[in-house]
Enzyme design. Sequence first.
Site, PDB file in Angstrom:
ATOM      1  CD  GLN A  37      -3.840  -4.511   6.170  1.00 32.64           C
ATOM      2  OE1 GLN A  37      -3.567  -3.475   6.002  1.00 32.64           O
ATOM      3  NE2 GLN A  37      -4.082  -5.670   5.838  1.00 32.64           N
ATOM      4  CG  ASP A  59      -9.714   0.296   5.286  1.00 28.23           C
ATOM      5  OD1 ASP A  59      -9.639  -0.357   4.338  1.00 28.23           O
ATOM      6  OD2 ASP A  59      -8.949  -0.029   6.288  1.00 28.23           O
ATOM      7  CE  LYS A  99      -3.839  -2.283   2.120  1.00 25.22           C
ATOM      8  NZ  LYS A  99      -4.573  -2.743   3.463  1.00 25.22           N
TER       9      LYS A  99
HETATM   10  N1  GUN Z   1      -7.397  -6.692   6.078  1.00 27.44           N
HETATM   11  C1  GUN Z   1      -7.772  -7.469   4.930  1.00 27.44           C
HETATM   12  N2  GUN Z   1      -8.307  -6.822   4.131  1.00 27.44           N
HETATM   13  C2  GUN Z   1      -8.388  -5.453   4.668  1.00 27.44           C
HETATM   14  C3  GUN Z   1      -8.708  -4.106   4.251  1.00 27.44           C
HETATM   15  O1  GUN Z   1      -9.326  -4.150   3.095  1.00 27.44           O
HETATM   16  N3  GUN Z   1      -8.500  -3.137   5.163  1.00 27.44           N
HETATM   17  C4  GUN Z   1      -7.890  -3.076   6.301  1.00 27.44           C
HETATM   18  N4  GUN Z   1      -7.762  -2.126   6.821  1.00 27.44           N
HETATM   19  N5  GUN Z   1      -7.472  -4.480   6.726  1.00 27.44           N
HETATM   20  C5  GUN Z   1      -7.708  -5.363   5.884  1.00 27.44           C
END
Ligand code: GUN
Length: 286
Positions: free
Chosen positions: A97, A120, A53
Amino acid sequence: MAHIIDGKELSNQVLIEVSSEVERIKEVHGIVPTLAVVLVGEDPASQVYVRNKIKRAEEVGMGSVSHRLDAKSTQKDLNNLIDSLNTDSQIHGILVQLPLPEHLNEDEVIARISPAKDVDGFHPLNVGALAAGRESLVPCTPQGCMIMLRQVHSDLSGKSAVVVGRSNIVGKPMAALLLQENCTVTIAHSRTQDIEAVCRKADIVVAAVGRAKLINSEWVRPGATVIDVGINAIEIDGKRKLMGDVDFDTVAPIADAISPVPGGVGPMTIACLLMNTTRAAERQLS
Ligand code: GUN
């Protein structure tokens, strides 16, 4: 043989658009759209996701800051960090995350993030806005799946869509987005009776269950479109391999279109995260 929906190629197109949007915001408003990523603990998969990311954010000219907290951090430590990111005018998007270590309360963390910076789209206000069909920050993975579907179907109206999996991150928001496009939507899950027959009726199957190769050709109507959200790490002959929820080898010959794993939904998720960050930055300007 099905058309393969190339998520890498499609995500590059999205990233080019994001990149020019970032340049425009810099020029017109004199700010650098910036994403803050928070990782608690040492989960290896999460470390890879976070690294990707940040890397992509830098590639599109966006600012990024990465905060790594010890696995033993307290709820208060994390809350304090989120509070400071919420009030920092240089930060436009915040991503924590998931999953978090077990002693931390995910719901509390998600609700603490400012809804305007919630790239998100997990905050209850954004979840509610999506459910009500109002403008909101939309979860990245389902948004990426919709871009893929629009590549194959110019009009989704009236199509029957089955979403397999009912998670807050993918299944539920995916169903809401398909409904917005006038699909007839079913959410299938572990308690669904005769789940294979339910899936076999669908024009569109979105697989988001987290079980490697669960969905094989018996589950899919010939000519259907199949989007595979699964990322299952499997050991084969001592080697770690990523595998989707869909048994690609049996489904690809009968489907009309299918997304592969890897190289499908994964890159689209990151592209949509960065798109959300530019949107969040723009809204914070006005
Ligand atoms: N863990 C797995 N997928 C995601 C996501 O789309 N966002 C976040 N913050 N954590 C994740």
